[in-house]
Design a protein around this motif. Structure first.
Motif, PDB file in Angstrom:
ATOM      1  N   CYS A   1       8.684   4.658   4.933  1.00  0.00           N
ATOM      2  CA  CYS A   1       9.754   5.647   5.097  1.00  0.00           C
ATOM      3  C   CYS A   1       9.393   6.603   6.236  1.00  0.00           C
ATOM      4  CB  CYS A   1       9.965   6.410   3.794  1.00  0.00           C
ATOM      5  SG  CYS A   1      11.369   7.534   3.847  1.00  0.00           S
ATOM      6  N   SER A   2       8.145   7.041   6.250  1.00  0.00           N
ATOM      7  CA  SER A   2       7.670   7.918   7.314  1.00  0.00           C
ATOM      8  C   SER A   2       7.773   7.219   8.668  1.00  0.00           C
ATOM      9  CB  SER A   2       6.225   8.321   7.026  1.00  0.00           C
ATOM     10  OG  SER A   2       5.719   9.136   8.032  1.00  0.00           O
ATOM     11  N   ARG A   3       7.361   5.959   8.715  1.00  0.00           N
ATOM     12  CA  ARG A   3       7.434   5.175   9.954  1.00  0.00           C
ATOM     13  C   ARG A   3       8.872   5.080  10.440  1.00  0.00           C
ATOM     14  NH1 ARG A   3       7.910   0.090  12.405  1.00  0.00           N
ATOM     15  NH2 ARG A   3       8.969  -0.861  10.651  1.00  0.00           N
ATOM     16  N   GLN A   4       9.783   4.819   9.521  1.00  0.00           N
ATOM     17  CA  GLN A   4      11.190   4.697   9.879  1.00  0.00           C
ATOM     18  C   GLN A   4      11.757   6.036  10.358  1.00  0.00           C
ATOM     19  OE1 GLN A   4      13.118   2.021  10.204  1.00  0.00           O
ATOM     20  NE2 GLN A   4      11.446   0.669   9.629  1.00  0.00           N
ATOM     21  N   SER A   5      11.304   7.141   9.766  1.00  0.00           N
ATOM     22  CA  SER A   5      11.809   8.441  10.214  1.00  0.00           C
ATOM     23  C   SER A   5      11.327   8.744  11.621  1.00  0.00           C
ATOM     24  CB  SER A   5      11.435   9.560   9.238  1.00  0.00           C
ATOM     25  OG  SER A   5      10.067   9.845   9.270  1.00  0.00           O
ATOM     26  N   VAL A   6      10.081   8.378  11.934  1.00  0.00           N
ATOM     27  CA  VAL A   6       9.559   8.591  13.289  1.00  0.00           C
ATOM     28  C   VAL A   6      10.342   7.728  14.279  1.00  0.00           C
ATOM     29  CG1 VAL A   6       7.549   8.315  14.802  1.00  0.00           C
ATOM     30  CG2 VAL A   6       7.261   9.301  12.512  1.00  0.00           C
ATOM     31  N   LEU A   7      10.573   6.469  13.930  1.00  0.00           N
ATOM     32  CA  LEU A   7      11.362   5.586  14.801  1.00  0.00           C
ATOM     33  C   LEU A   7      12.752   6.167  15.047  1.00  0.00           C
ATOM     34  CD1 LEU A   7      10.692   1.941  13.569  1.00  0.00           C
ATOM     35  CD2 LEU A   7      10.540   2.770  15.926  1.00  0.00           C
ATOM     36  N   TYR A   8      13.381   6.655  13.996  1.00  0.00           N
ATOM     37  CA  TYR A   8      14.720   7.199  14.114  1.00  0.00           C
ATOM     38  C   TYR A   8      14.739   8.426  15.027  1.00  0.00           C
ATOM     39  CZ  TYR A   8      19.077   9.499  12.979  1.00  0.00           C
ATOM     40  OH  TYR A   8      20.285  10.128  13.074  1.00  0.00           O
ATOM     41  N   VAL A   9      13.837   9.362  14.784  1.00  0.00           N
ATOM     42  CA  VAL A   9      13.793  10.596  15.589  1.00  0.00           C
ATOM     43  C   VAL A   9      13.550  10.255  17.054  1.00  0.00           C
ATOM     44  CG1 VAL A   9      12.433  12.685  16.039  1.00  0.00           C
ATOM     45  CG2 VAL A   9      13.156  12.147  13.708  1.00  0.00           C
TER      46      VAL A   9
ATOM     47  N   PHE B   1      11.036   2.172  21.155  1.00  0.00           N
ATOM     48  CA  PHE B   1       9.777   2.599  20.551  1.00  0.00           C
ATOM     49  C   PHE B   1       9.313   1.616  19.495  1.00  0.00           C
ATOM     50  CE2 PHE B   1      11.634   6.484  22.156  1.00  0.00           C
ATOM     51  CZ  PHE B   1      10.545   7.101  22.741  1.00  0.00           C
ATOM     52  N   GLY B   2       8.034   1.489  19.395  1.00  0.00           N
ATOM     53  CA  GLY B   2       7.404   0.785  18.291  1.00  0.00           C
ATOM     54  C   GLY B   2       6.543   1.803  17.567  1.00  0.00           C
ATOM     55  N   VAL B   3       6.600   1.808  16.260  1.00  0.00           N
ATOM     56  CA  VAL B   3       5.770   2.718  15.474  1.00  0.00           C
ATOM     57  C   VAL B   3       5.016   1.871  14.471  1.00  0.00           C
ATOM     58  CG1 VAL B   3       5.742   4.665  13.863  1.00  0.00           C
ATOM     59  CG2 VAL B   3       7.390   4.629  15.755  1.00  0.00           C
ATOM     60  N   GLU B   4       3.727   2.035  14.477  1.00  0.00           N
ATOM     61  CA  GLU B   4       2.856   1.245  13.620  1.00  0.00           C
ATOM     62  C   GLU B   4       2.039   2.200  12.753  1.00  0.00           C
ATOM     63  OE1 GLU B   4      -1.230  -1.172  14.571  1.00  0.00           O
ATOM     64  OE2 GLU B   4       0.391  -1.291  16.030  1.00  0.00           O
ATOM     65  N   VAL B   5       2.030   1.958  11.459  1.00  0.00           N
ATOM     66  CA  VAL B   5       1.176   2.747  10.576  1.00  0.00           C
ATOM     67  C   VAL B   5      -0.231   2.195  10.741  1.00  0.00           C
ATOM     68  CG1 VAL B   5       0.660   3.418   8.200  1.00  0.00           C
ATOM     69  CG2 VAL B   5       3.034   3.189   8.936  1.00  0.00           C
TER      70      VAL B   5
ATOM     71  N   THR C   1      -2.110  10.779   3.412  1.00  0.00           N
ATOM     72  CA  THR C   1      -2.192  10.962   4.854  1.00  0.00           C
ATOM     73  C   THR C   1      -1.719   9.678   5.487  1.00  0.00           C
ATOM     74  OG1 THR C   1      -4.328  11.930   4.332  1.00  0.00           O
ATOM     75  CG2 THR C   1      -3.745  11.859   6.620  1.00  0.00           C
ATOM     76  N   ASP C   2      -1.021   9.787   6.561  1.00  0.00           N
ATOM     77  CA  ASP C   2      -0.761   8.569   7.314  1.00  0.00           C
ATOM     78  C   ASP C   2      -0.785   8.881   8.796  1.00  0.00           C
ATOM     79  OD1 ASP C   2       2.044   9.163   8.134  1.00  0.00           O
ATOM     80  OD2 ASP C   2       2.525   8.765   6.056  1.00  0.00           O
ATOM     81  N   ARG C   3      -1.239   7.914   9.536  1.00  0.00           N
ATOM     82  CA  ARG C   3      -1.331   8.046  10.990  1.00  0.00           C
ATOM     83  C   ARG C   3      -0.463   6.964  11.588  1.00  0.00           C
ATOM     84  NH1 ARG C   3      -6.840   8.575  13.754  1.00  0.00           N
ATOM     85  NH2 ARG C   3      -6.023  10.446  14.667  1.00  0.00           N
ATOM     86  N   HIS C   4       0.329   7.366  12.555  1.00  0.00           N
ATOM     87  CA  HIS C   4       1.217   6.434  13.235  1.00  0.00           C
ATOM     88  C   HIS C   4       0.809   6.320  14.698  1.00  0.00           C
ATOM     89  CE1 HIS C   4       3.998   6.503   9.890  1.00  0.00           C
ATOM     90  NE2 HIS C   4       3.986   7.826   9.914  1.00  0.00           N
ATOM     91  N   ALA C   5       0.861   5.123  15.198  1.00  0.00           N
ATOM     92  CA  ALA C   5       0.740   4.910  16.633  1.00  0.00           C
ATOM     93  C   ALA C   5       2.159   4.745  17.137  1.00  0.00           C
ATOM     94  CB  ALA C   5      -0.077   3.664  16.926  1.00  0.00           C
ATOM     95  N   VAL C   6       2.545   5.547  18.092  1.00  0.00           N
ATOM     96  CA  VAL C   6       3.894   5.495  18.645  1.00  0.00           C
ATOM     97  C   VAL C   6       3.782   4.988  20.070  1.00  0.00           C
ATOM     98  CG1 VAL C   6       5.953   6.821  19.219  1.00  0.00           C
ATOM     99  CG2 VAL C   6       4.561   7.485  17.241  1.00  0.00           C
ATOM    100  N   ALA C   7       4.439   3.880  20.330  1.00  0.00           N
ATOM    101  CA  ALA C   7       4.428   3.328  21.682  1.00  0.00           C
ATOM    102  C   ALA C   7       5.856   3.292  22.177  1.00  0.00           C
ATOM    103  CB  ALA C   7       3.826   1.923  21.685  1.00  0.00           C
ATOM    104  N   GLY C   8       6.051   3.695  23.421  1.00  0.00           N
ATOM    105  CA  GLY C   8       7.397   3.697  23.975  1.00  0.00           C
ATOM    106  C   GLY C   8       7.375   3.315  25.436  1.00  0.00           C
ATOM    107  N   ALA C   9       8.369   2.581  25.822  1.00  0.00           N
ATOM    108  CA  ALA C   9       8.468   2.189  27.228  1.00  0.00           C
ATOM    109  C   ALA C   9       9.896   2.417  27.693  1.00  0.00           C
ATOM    110  CB  ALA C   9       8.084   0.719  27.391  1.00  0.00           C
TER     111      ALA C   9
END
Length: 157
Positions: A103-111, A121-125, A138-146
């Motif tokens: 859910c957190s990953r999806q919210s980051v992708l959406y924002v 964007f790709g977001v990976e937990v 705790t969760d850490r996301h890697a956010v990649a965007g091009a």
């Protein structure tokens, strides 16, 4: 409240039984609804303060309490770490599964896609840690965007 906790235990089992792609669809709808109920305005103010600059956006995120943001590769890859799960259902003791990180990953992708619609964007937990203390996740996301719709590639960190 006990009834709700019992109901949500069944919900957690149902989530566990879904295929990963099905969980993405479910949590995407939840994330969009949730983010508009709270943090979207905060992210918008950070976006505006950063004047739409992705690198500065993550610097601004790092200034927030309980959230860390860092640039791994300027303009392409970032780390985003939430020091605690902000899900109201989790905080109320109703849901206690690391699958909430989707859910957190999806919210980051959406924002990210709302503020930078011209980027993909790709977001990976990367890390999912549920401490022994209930209520701490705790969760850490890697956010990649091009730019121009090509997916950013994340390093193996």
């Amino acid at each position: 409240m006990e009834y709700l906790k019992s109901w949500f235990r069944g919900f957690e089992q149902g989530i566990a039984d879904l295929q990963p792609q099905q969980r993405e669809v479910l949590f995407r709808a939840c994330a969009v609804n949730c983010v508009h109920g709270g943090p979207f305005g905060l992210y918008r103010s950070l976006f505006e303060a950063a004047e739409g600059d992705l690198d500065r956006f993550f610097v601004k995120i790092d200034e927030l309490e309980g959230v860390r943001g860092e640039s791994v590769c300027a303009g392409r890859e970032y780390n985003l770490c939430f020091e605690a799960c902000s899900c109201a259902l989790h905080r109320a003791g109703c849901v206690n599964t690391p699958m909430l990180c989707e859910c957190s990953r999806q919210s980051v992708l959406y924002v990210m896609s709302e503020f930078w619609p011209d980027r993909k964007f790709g977001v990976e937990v990367r890390v999912r840690v549920r401490a022994e203390c209930p209520g701490r996740m705790t969760d850490r996301h890697a956010v990649a965007g091009a730019e121009n719709g090509s997916a950013g590639r994340s390093s193996g960190r």
